[in-house]
Design a protein around this motif. Structure first.
Motif: not given
Length: 527
Positions: A283-296, A340-342
């Motif tokens: 249920r995570l929503v990413f506004l930017q592609e960089k937020h969906d990083c490897q750690e997530v 994802v806020y930040r």
């Protein structure tokens, strides 16, 4: 007619007229009385004077209070008079465990009889929803009824418990059923809230809550009772062990029970964290592609989550996974999603600091400081050279967040160090044979004889044996060792004072750096 005649009649002063007036008076009185009665009846029946109260349903049935009976009320007073106080306290501690199990079994049976059965027969929800809401409740009933029967069987004729450690220790592994039950509850609450919006289900649950047998508790209160009781077993068993004399045979057995219980709790926490992690990641929503990083993507366990606020008063939902820390905002659609806020903060790089006093203002000031200008509910998280985020929590949860973040970072670094193989410092003490190598044996330089074992000491600034070293680590790099492969067994190096030499120990195949004898210091050190 009587009234008009009486009112218009003239007084002539004759005896006949007086007689007529005396005969008319009783009839006038009776008529006036009848008129008053009619008026009073008409006033009562008049709709303008009616005060009709609105209908209100019947009051809730008084809840049936649960009686908590102590152990001393269950035995003969003559037995208590001849029993030491320490033994009485131990019996009370065991009885507290047994009484809690009885009440838990009673509540779980009520869930099956009052909620599960009727909802299934009436077809209020589907079978899939029933499985998600109630889980393996019937299995929990069997497990807890077993310990009730076993503890009751340990009582002697006068109602005294003797050895209970072996029974408790053998029963604790059965609590593994909570792994499934607690992980299922991650979805049970959400499904129950969704089906409760149906009028038929809502009416049914409200009628059950208003009844006397439910003690004014809703369905979720009964379903969540086993999960809330599970961590209390540690305290209950510790209390029994505290009241047990050191010479008693249960002392060691109860400690084993606590150790087994901690293992069960760890399994339950891991399964619950994995279920939460799977739920939130979907249920995570990413506004930017960089937020969906490897750690997530690598996250597999949710350690802590809850509402937070930043310094501006923005409501956030924080999630601490085993690999990353996220700040999100809730989005309410058909389901709850988290935006994802930040930029996510990797756990391996995160730093946390307790901010004892932070000045705030505006609406945030009124919310958290009750009119003051200083808040003590803040902590800061950051990574590298960034300023990070100042976050505020509810009272009493700041320490939990700080400890969770600190422990998560330590666990991740420890696991990474365990997976990384140690660097090998062994080099060959012989020169590899090649085509150009002469067949005649090489005469080795005799190794100086040092005192055995060498005297160790600490120099103010020890010199490195090899000029090229890693700036971040004190050990010698592997490429430097490869350059030393062609050296003799003992080779002096050109270094500043004190003079050092490099040699290989043939017994353990390792690199040894030693200090050569100096005329100023007649000792040898091993660095």
């Amino acid at each position: 007619e009587v009234v008009s005649t009486h009112s218009t009649g003239k007084s002539h002063g004759s005896i006949g007229n007086i007689a007529n007036k005396s005969s008319i008076t009783p009839r006038v009185k009776s008529a006036s009385i009848s008129l008053q009665r009619n008026n009073s009846l008409r006033m009562v029946r008049s709709p303008t004077n009616d005060f009709i109260k609105p209908y209100s349903g019947p009051a809730l049935t008084p809840s049936k209070a649960r009686e908590h009976q102590i152990w001393q009320k269950t035995v003969d007073p003559f037995v208590l008079e001849h029993m030491p106080p320490a033994l009485v306290r131990r019996q009370e501690a065991i009885h507290e465990l047994l009484q809690g199990e009885r009440e838990l079994v009673e509540d779980l049976n009520l869930v099956i009889k009052v909620f599960y059965g009727p909802m299934q027969q009436l077809g209020l929800v589907t079978e899939e929803e029933m499985a998600l809401i109630f889980g393996n409740t019937e299995q929990l009933i069997d497990v807890h009824q077993l310990i009730v029967n076993q503890l009751e069987g340990l009582q002697n004729q006068i109602g005294v418990y003797d050895n209970v450690a072996a029974t408790i220790t053998s029963w604790i592994p059965r609590l593994d059923c909570y792994v499934r039950y607690c992980s299922n509850q991650i979805y049970a609450k959400e499904v129950l809230d969704r089906v409760s919006q149906k009028p038929a289900v809502s009416d049914f649950l409200e009628r059950c809550r208003a009844s006397s047998f439910s003690r004014k508790l809703d369905l979720w209160s009964f379903l969540d009772t086993p999960r809330r009781r599970l961590p209390k077993y540690v305290l209950l068993i510790k209390n029994i062990m505290k009241m047990t004399l050191p010479t008693h045979g249960d002392k060691l057995g109860l400690q084993n029970s606590i150790d087994c219980l901690h293992k069960v709790l760890e399994k339950v926490d891991t399964a619950t964290g994995q279920a939460k992690c799977e739920k939130y990641r979907k249920r995570l929503v990413f506004l930017q592609e960089k937020h969906d990083c490897q750690e997530v993507q690598a996250a597999s366990l949710l350690l802590c989550d809850g509402p937070l606020k930043n310094k501006n008063g923005t409501k956030l939902h924080a999630m601490l996974f085993d690999t990353v820390f996220l700040l999100t905002r809730q989005l309410q659609k058909d389901k709850v999603y988290y935006q994802v806020y930040r930029q996510p903060i990797p756990v391996s790089e995160i730093e946390v600091e307790d901010l004892h006093e932070v000045r705030v203002g505006g609406s945030f000031k009124r919310t958290f400081t009750s009119g003051g200008e200083v808040s003590k509910n803040f902590f800061r998280v950051w990574t590298g050279e960034s300023t990070g985020y100042q976050l505020s929590v509810q009272t009493g949860t700041k320490k939990q967040w700080i400890d969770s973040i600190t422990n998560a970072r330590k666990s991740l670094l420890k696991a990474a160090a365990a997976k990384q193989p140690p660097r090998s410092l062994a080099i060959s003490s012989s020169v590899p044979e090649t085509a150009d190598t002469p067949t005649t044996p090489v005469q080795e330089t005799p190794t100086p004889q040092y005192a055995s074992p060498p005297v160790e000491f600490i120099t103010p600034k020890p010199q490195r044996a090899v000029s090229r070293t890693d700036k971040k680590h004190s050990e010698i790099r592997s490429d430097d060792l490869e350059n030393c492969a062609g050296l003799a067994n003992v080779t002096p190096l050109r270094t500043t004072s004190p003079r050092l030499l490099l040699r290989t120990d043939e017994n353990v195949k390792r690199l040894v750096v030693e200090e050569m004898p100096s005329p100023r210091l007649n000792k040898t050190s091993t660095v």
